[in-house]
Scaffold this motif. Structure first.
Motif, PDB file in Angstrom:
ATOM      1  N   SER B  18       0.836  -1.194   0.000  1.00  0.00           N
ATOM      2  CA  SER B  18       0.000   0.000   0.000  1.00  0.00           C
ATOM      3  C   SER B  18       0.880   1.256   0.000  1.00  0.00           C
ATOM      4  CB  SER B  18      -0.974  -0.016   1.177  1.00  0.00           C
ATOM      5  OG  SER B  18      -0.306  -0.345   2.336  1.00  0.00           O
ATOM      6  N   ASP B  19       2.091   1.117   0.542  1.00  0.00           N
ATOM      7  CA  ASP B  19       3.010   2.251   0.480  1.00  0.00           C
ATOM      8  C   ASP B  19       3.385   2.554  -0.963  1.00  0.00           C
ATOM      9  OD1 ASP B  19       2.955   2.560   3.115  1.00  0.00           O
ATOM     10  OD2 ASP B  19       5.016   1.926   3.516  1.00  0.00           O
ATOM     11  N   ASN B  20       3.617   1.491  -1.722  1.00  0.00           N
ATOM     12  CA  ASN B  20       3.985   1.673  -3.115  1.00  0.00           C
ATOM     13  C   ASN B  20       2.863   2.334  -3.882  1.00  0.00           C
ATOM     14  OD1 ASN B  20       6.375   0.510  -2.561  1.00  0.00           O
ATOM     15  ND2 ASN B  20       5.853  -1.506  -3.409  1.00  0.00           N
ATOM     16  N   LYS B  21       1.653   1.879  -3.554  1.00  0.00           N
ATOM     17  CA  LYS B  21       0.488   2.460  -4.228  1.00  0.00           C
ATOM     18  C   LYS B  21       0.435   3.956  -3.967  1.00  0.00           C
ATOM     19  CE  LYS B  21      -2.949  -0.185  -2.939  1.00  0.00           C
ATOM     20  NZ  LYS B  21      -4.289  -0.666  -2.615  1.00  0.00           N
ATOM     21  N   ALA B  22       0.718   4.335  -2.725  1.00  0.00           N
ATOM     22  CA  ALA B  22       0.593   5.727  -2.331  1.00  0.00           C
ATOM     23  C   ALA B  22       1.964   6.225  -1.877  1.00  0.00           C
ATOM     24  CB  ALA B  22      -0.431   5.854  -1.220  1.00  0.00           C
ATOM     25  N   LYS B  23       2.846   6.399  -2.820  1.00  0.00           N
ATOM     26  CA  LYS B  23       4.228   6.811  -2.515  1.00  0.00           C
ATOM     27  C   LYS B  23       4.245   8.107  -1.711  1.00  0.00           C
ATOM     28  CE  LYS B  23       8.076   4.734  -4.398  1.00  0.00           C
ATOM     29  NZ  LYS B  23       7.683   3.494  -3.792  1.00  0.00           N
ATOM     30  N   MET B  24       5.059   8.051  -0.677  1.00  0.00           N
ATOM     31  CA  MET B  24       5.277   9.224   0.156  1.00  0.00           C
ATOM     32  C   MET B  24       4.063   9.639   0.976  1.00  0.00           C
ATOM     33  SD  MET B  24       8.343   9.472  -0.609  1.00  0.00           S
ATOM     34  CE  MET B  24       8.773  10.870   0.415  1.00  0.00           C
ATOM     35  N   LYS B  25       2.998   8.850   0.917  1.00  0.00           N
ATOM     36  CA  LYS B  25       1.842   9.238   1.724  1.00  0.00           C
ATOM     37  C   LYS B  25       2.153   8.948   3.181  1.00  0.00           C
ATOM     38  CE  LYS B  25      -1.423  10.253  -1.364  1.00  0.00           C
ATOM     39  NZ  LYS B  25      -2.563  11.133  -1.338  1.00  0.00           N
ATOM     40  N   PRO B  26       1.715   9.799   4.087  1.00  0.00           N
ATOM     41  CA  PRO B  26       1.934   9.499   5.505  1.00  0.00           C
ATOM     42  C   PRO B  26       1.121   8.269   5.926  1.00  0.00           C
ATOM     43  CG  PRO B  26       0.527  11.422   5.250  1.00  0.00           C
ATOM     44  CD  PRO B  26       1.001  11.053   3.879  1.00  0.00           C
ATOM     45  N   VAL B  82     -15.696   5.439  14.267  1.00  0.00           N
ATOM     46  CA  VAL B  82     -15.736   6.325  13.102  1.00  0.00           C
ATOM     47  C   VAL B  82     -15.917   7.773  13.578  1.00  0.00           C
ATOM     48  CG1 VAL B  82     -16.516   4.673  11.386  1.00  0.00           C
ATOM     49  CG2 VAL B  82     -18.184   5.736  12.896  1.00  0.00           C
ATOM     50  N   PRO B  83     -15.195   8.714  12.952  1.00  0.00           N
ATOM     51  CA  PRO B  83     -15.363  10.114  13.352  1.00  0.00           C
ATOM     52  C   PRO B  83     -16.723  10.643  12.910  1.00  0.00           C
ATOM     53  CG  PRO B  83     -13.899   9.947  11.462  1.00  0.00           C
ATOM     54  CD  PRO B  83     -14.196   8.549  11.898  1.00  0.00           C
ATOM     55  N   THR B  84     -17.229  11.641  13.639  1.00  0.00           N
ATOM     56  CA  THR B  84     -18.493  12.253  13.241  1.00  0.00           C
ATOM     57  C   THR B  84     -18.307  13.017  11.932  1.00  0.00           C
ATOM     58  OG1 THR B  84     -18.926  12.506  15.597  1.00  0.00           O
ATOM     59  CG2 THR B  84     -20.400  13.663  14.099  1.00  0.00           C
ATOM     60  N   SER B  85     -17.155  13.676  11.805  1.00  0.00           N
ATOM     61  CA  SER B  85     -16.835  14.334  10.528  1.00  0.00           C
ATOM     62  C   SER B  85     -15.321  14.430  10.404  1.00  0.00           C
ATOM     63  CB  SER B  85     -17.489  15.715  10.455  1.00  0.00           C
ATOM     64  OG  SER B  85     -16.847  16.592  11.357  1.00  0.00           O
ATOM     65  N   GLY B  86     -14.864  14.800   9.231  1.00  0.00           N
ATOM     66  CA  GLY B  86     -13.425  14.907   9.002  1.00  0.00           C
ATOM     67  C   GLY B  86     -12.908  13.733   8.194  1.00  0.00           C
ATOM     68  N   ARG B  87     -11.647  13.861   7.820  1.00  0.00           N
ATOM     69  CA  ARG B  87     -11.072  12.884   6.924  1.00  0.00           C
ATOM     70  C   ARG B  87      -9.946  12.130   7.616  1.00  0.00           C
ATOM     71  NH1 ARG B  87     -11.183  12.091   1.518  1.00  0.00           N
ATOM     72  NH2 ARG B  87      -9.263  11.312   0.543  1.00  0.00           N
ATOM     73  N   PHE B  88      -9.958  10.814   7.451  1.00  0.00           N
ATOM     74  CA  PHE B  88      -8.883  10.005   8.020  1.00  0.00           C
ATOM     75  C   PHE B  88      -8.381   9.049   6.946  1.00  0.00           C
ATOM     76  CE2 PHE B  88      -8.156   5.938  10.664  1.00  0.00           C
ATOM     77  CZ  PHE B  88      -6.770   6.105  10.592  1.00  0.00           C
ATOM     78  N   GLU B  89      -7.087   9.215   6.616  1.00  0.00           N
ATOM     79  CA  GLU B  89      -6.481   8.333   5.620  1.00  0.00           C
ATOM     80  C   GLU B  89      -5.411   7.482   6.279  1.00  0.00           C
ATOM     81  OE1 GLU B  89      -4.968  10.517   2.318  1.00  0.00           O
ATOM     82  OE2 GLU B  89      -6.945  11.326   1.795  1.00  0.00           O
ATOM     83  N   LEU B  90      -5.454   6.207   5.985  1.00  0.00           N
ATOM     84  CA  LEU B  90      -4.462   5.272   6.501  1.00  0.00           C
ATOM     85  C   LEU B  90      -3.597   4.859   5.313  1.00  0.00           C
ATOM     86  CD1 LEU B  90      -3.879   3.767   9.233  1.00  0.00           C
ATOM     87  CD2 LEU B  90      -5.091   1.836   8.236  1.00  0.00           C
ATOM     88  N   ALA B  91      -2.316   5.280   5.352  1.00  0.00           N
ATOM     89  CA  ALA B  91      -1.397   5.034   4.247  1.00  0.00           C
ATOM     90  C   ALA B  91      -2.019   5.424   2.909  1.00  0.00           C
ATOM     91  CB  ALA B  91      -0.968   3.565   4.223  1.00  0.00           C
ATOM     92  N   GLY B  92      -2.669   6.572   2.913  1.00  0.00           N
ATOM     93  CA  GLY B  92      -3.224   7.096   1.677  1.00  0.00           C
ATOM     94  C   GLY B  92      -4.611   6.613   1.319  1.00  0.00           C
ATOM     95  N   GLU B  93      -5.136   5.698   2.120  1.00  0.00           N
ATOM     96  CA  GLU B  93      -6.475   5.183   1.802  1.00  0.00           C
ATOM     97  C   GLU B  93      -7.519   5.802   2.722  1.00  0.00           C
ATOM     98  OE1 GLU B  93      -7.380   0.839   1.027  1.00  0.00           O
ATOM     99  OE2 GLU B  93      -5.219   0.780   1.439  1.00  0.00           O
ATOM    100  N   ASP B  94      -8.601   6.266   2.147  1.00  0.00           N
ATOM    101  CA  ASP B  94      -9.683   6.848   2.931  1.00  0.00           C
ATOM    102  C   ASP B  94     -10.410   5.734   3.687  1.00  0.00           C
ATOM    103  OD1 ASP B  94     -11.810   8.131   3.998  1.00  0.00           O
ATOM    104  OD2 ASP B  94     -12.419   9.139   2.135  1.00  0.00           O
ATOM    105  N   VAL B  95     -10.299   5.751   5.012  1.00  0.00           N
ATOM    106  CA  VAL B  95     -10.860   4.661   5.826  1.00  0.00           C
ATOM    107  C   VAL B  95     -12.385   4.626   5.740  1.00  0.00           C
ATOM    108  CG1 VAL B  95     -11.105   3.818   8.189  1.00  0.00           C
ATOM    109  CG2 VAL B  95      -8.881   4.604   7.370  1.00  0.00           C
ATOM    110  N   SER B  96     -13.004   5.804   5.563  1.00  0.00           N
ATOM    111  CA  SER B  96     -14.473   5.828   5.530  1.00  0.00           C
ATOM    112  C   SER B  96     -15.012   5.093   4.298  1.00  0.00           C
ATOM    113  CB  SER B  96     -14.978   7.268   5.534  1.00  0.00           C
ATOM    114  OG  SER B  96     -14.624   7.893   4.312  1.00  0.00           O
ATOM    115  N   ARG B  97     -14.127   4.844   3.323  1.00  0.00           N
ATOM    116  CA  ARG B  97     -14.593   4.143   2.126  1.00  0.00           C
ATOM    117  C   ARG B  97     -14.310   2.647   2.150  1.00  0.00           C
ATOM    118  NH1 ARG B  97     -13.847   8.837  -1.462  1.00  0.00           N
ATOM    119  NH2 ARG B  97     -12.217   7.901  -2.712  1.00  0.00           N
ATOM    120  N   MET B  98     -13.688   2.191   3.242  1.00  0.00           N
ATOM    121  CA  MET B  98     -13.392   0.758   3.314  1.00  0.00           C
ATOM    122  C   MET B  98     -14.640  -0.013   3.731  1.00  0.00           C
ATOM    123  SD  MET B  98      -9.726   0.515   5.176  1.00  0.00           S
ATOM    124  CE  MET B  98      -8.283   1.386   4.597  1.00  0.00           C
TER     125      MET B  98
END
Ligand SMILES: Nc1ncnc2c1ncn2[C@@H]1O[C@H](COP(=O)(O)OP(=O)(O)OP(=O)(O)O)[C@@H](O)[C@H]1O
Ligand SMILES: [Mg+2]
Lengths: 414, 254
Positions: B18-26, B82-98
């Motif tokens: 997933s790091d490779n997919k999202a290079k340099m993403k935190p 899950v947060p009430t609002s806001g964005r959370f990405e795990l290694a570049g992936e939006d967790v709310s879309r998993m």
């Protein structure tokens, strides 16, 4: 996570929560045992009633002479002569005239006093033909029944019901003994089987207390006179239960024709089937079935509510576990499957123990109570399905709901 | 699938992928996260717009007073809430879309979570508690037990593997919870006050363990009240009343 692991998790969870598992199993078990036994009792009673009805003769029609006081009052009516004659019976036994009639037995029944030694006994004396035995669905336990040559020779022989034999001869072997019927000496040649039972004395006892003699002997030596050939009834055996109404039609049409009657309402005879007996019995059966079915349903309901409670409580107290398993990587599907396996195992174990107990009860109980118990496979299967279904439904549904919560919400639940 | 005891585990491989997919993403990227607990009558705003990011291989301490929202934040980072609002990405992936399957895989393989309240199953003994994540990872039974015992030994509980949680002290239970978080060799370790119930010696040991894991390339986020513990981290995020405050002091090792 494969099925075997889920199975292992389920089984070990059942074993670690022993009390809860035992309570669930008990709930299912009691429900199913109760259903098995109550339905079994009901069916046993039904079977008993049915066999007593068939002892009266299945597929049986009885033609009795009717009143002669209708508009066609001139017919019949000489003294007490019957409107039914031997030639009516002979006509009905012709398979071309009445193809649905299997056998016909003309009878002339009168009351007679039987004397053997110092014992005397008044009972009904039936003058009839060899076909009588089959038509009435009876059999002989000792000796033999009337034969065609007894009829032809007007033999002085008699076949006794078991009660009659016991009254006249006590414990002695009656076959070969002689008995006087209204002063006419007869030799006992056979004993009829016993059909009556203690539970229905009134309905069937008369079947065990009678004396059957050749029709010709009765006509000549006991009755005599102008009424010697008149009949008190013609017994008709239809080929099968389904041809009973066809046999009825044929007998009705033939007798109307023989008696020259055009209007059915003027008939000088009447034909009865066992319908009235059957319908009474059927309605008793229905009441019994509804009653016992109700009892069974209530026991299943009580057992089901018990299972439901335990399942709901156990899932509720395990919502934290569900949350934790989910936090560690279990998918909702795996969690649902674990609870499904647990509930199914508990339900099936309880169900099978319940069925086993029910069968054991059906074998043991009749030794202590007089009622027979007939096991019903559909009832047992139905009860099993309902009990397991309730366990699974109330075990898996709330678990599945908990498994769809975010893990922290499940972990926080009390 | 298989998990290895050594560092080149599959979870690492997954992470790499997933790091490779999202290079340099935190590894962690949160933007304006809010969390409102609404229990009908009262609304508690536990997080009121929190934004930060954590790079791969970082060792971060989160500090803040009791009730400031640290655990709330940590649960969101661990994909447990899950947060009430806001964005959370795990290694570049939006967790709310998993979906549930993806979330389960993330929780199982990529994240090791140490709960503040331990959350051990009381009916299972120590090693059976520790092997739970491995069951869901599909590891076979013999390997599971060996890996669970190895993880317990690593936290100094090699002699307590068959004790149930009720037969262990608070500190021992905490170490079982840590062993369970480590057993799958996750690339990201989230620990909610992992030394809260430990004496200073055991706390130092646990901290040493985290440092060791950090050195082998893992990303560590831990919550602590203890400034000395926080000082061991590379970076400190301070949180107060649901908001990121000014970091009072930067981590010591930087
Ligand atoms: N399920 C909940 N329902 C309502 N309010 C909650 C819930 N969980 C937490 N809170 C509230 O949210 C706030 C933050 O709680 P949180 O557990 O994140 O604090 P914390 O920083 O971890 O504190 P501590 O250091 O004591 O563990 C608190 O005011 C708490 O009362
Ligand atoms: Mg907290």
């Amino acid at each position: 996570m494969n099925f075997l692991e889920t199975l292992k998790t389920g089984v070990s969870s059942i074993l670690t929560h022993r009390l809860r598992s035992i309570l669930t199993i008990l709930g299912v078990m009691i429900g199913i045992t109760a259903v098995t036994l109550t339905v079994g009792l009901g069916q046993g009673a039904q079977g008993q009633v049915a066999s007593e009805i068939s002892s009266l003769g299945t597929n049986l029609l009885t033609v009795t002479p009717g009143s002669t006081t209708s508009a066609a009052g001139i017919r019949g009516g000489f003294g007490s002569a019957s409107t039914l004659t031997l030639s009516d019976a002979n006509a009905l036994s012709n398979p071309i005239v009445a193809p649905d009639i299997q056998a016909v037995a003309a009878t002339n029944t009168r009351s007679g006093t039987l004397v053997a030694g110092n014992n005397n006994w008044t009972t009904s004396v039936v003058g009839t033909f060899p076909t009588w035995l089959g038509v009435r669905g009876r059999s002989i336990t000792q000796g033999r029944f009337l034969s065609a040559s007894d009829i032809a020779n007007q033999s002085n022989v008699v076949v006794l019901g078991s009660v009659t034999a016991a009254e006249l001869f006590g414990g002695r072997d009656p076959v070969g003994q002689s008995v006087n019927i209204d002063g006419v000496p007869m030799t006992v040649i056979g004993i009829l089987n016993t059909v009556g039972s203690s539970s229905s004395a009134s309905a069937t006892s008369s079947l065990d207390d009678q004396a059957v003699v050749p029709f010709t002997t009765l006509a000549d030596e006991i009755v005599g006179g102008p009424n010697r050939d008149s009949l008190s009834s013609i017994l008709i055996e239809a080929r099968s239960a389904s041809s009973l109404s066809a046999a009825y039609q044929e007998a009705d049409a033939e007798l109307l024709a023989l008696h020259g009657i055009t209007l059915a309402a003027d008939a000088d005879f009447s034909i009865q089937s066992q319908q009235s007996v059957l319908s009474t019995a059927t309605s008793v059966d229905k009441t019994l079935t509804i009653l016992l079915g109700g009892v069974a349903a209530i026991s299943l309901l009580v057992g089901g509510i018990g299972v439901m409670n335990i399942m709901l409580v156990s899932v509720t107290e395990r919502i934290r576990e569900i949350g934790l398993r989910k936090a560690l990587g279990a998918t909702p599907r795996v969690i649902r499957r674990q609870f499904l396996i647990e509930a199914s195992i508990l339900g099936l174990v309880g169900g099978l123990i319940g069925v086993a107990l029910g069968i054991a009860g059906a074998v043991i109980l009749p030794h202590f109570i007089s009622n027979p118990i007939k096991l019903s496979i559909p009832a047992m299967a139905g009860a099993l399905v309902v009990a397991v279904g309730i366990g699974v439904g109330f075990g898996v549904y709330p678990a599945g709901r908990a498994a769809n919560l975010p893990p922290i919400d499940a972990l926080r639940s009390e | 699938m298989k998990l290895d005891d050594d560092d080149s585990s599959l979870s690492m491989a997954l992470q790499q992928e997933s790091d490779n997919k999202a290079k340099m993403k935190p590894v962690i990227f949160v933007d304006e996260i809010r969390k409102v607990y609404d229990s009908g009558a009262v609304k508690v705003e536990a997080l009121r717009g929190v934004s930060f990011q954590i790079e791969k291989g970082e060792f971060v301490a989160i500090i803040g007073p009791s009730g400031s929202g640290k655990s709330t934040l940590m649960h969101i980072l661990g994909c447990l809430d899950v947060p009430t609002s806001g964005r959370f990405e795990l290694a570049g992936e939006d967790v709310s879309r998993m979906n549930e399957e993806e979330l389960a895989a993330v929780r199982n393989r990529r994240i090791g979570f140490v709960f503040q309240q331990f959350n051990l199953l009381p009916s299972l003994n120590a090693w059976k508690n520790v092997e739970l994540p491995l069951i869901y990872a599909g590891v076979d039974a013999t390997r599971r037990k060996a890996m669970a015992i190895a993880a317990l030994s690593r936290v100094g509980l090699g002699d307590r593997i068959s004790h149930r949680p009720g037969e262990l002290s608070g500190g021992q239970q905490q170490r079982v919870a840590i062993a369970r978080a480590l057993v799958t060799n996750p690339a990201l370790i989230l620990a909610d006050e992992p030394s809260g119930n430990l004496d200073s010696k055991a706390a130092t040991d646990v901290l040493g363990l985290f440092k060791e894991l950090h050195q082998s390339g893992r990303t560590i986020v831990l919550i602590t009240h203890d400034r000395e513990v926080a000082a061991q981290a590379e970076r400190t995020i301070a949180i107060r009343d649901g908001l990121i405050g000014t970091s009072l002091e930067e981590g010591g090792s930087r």
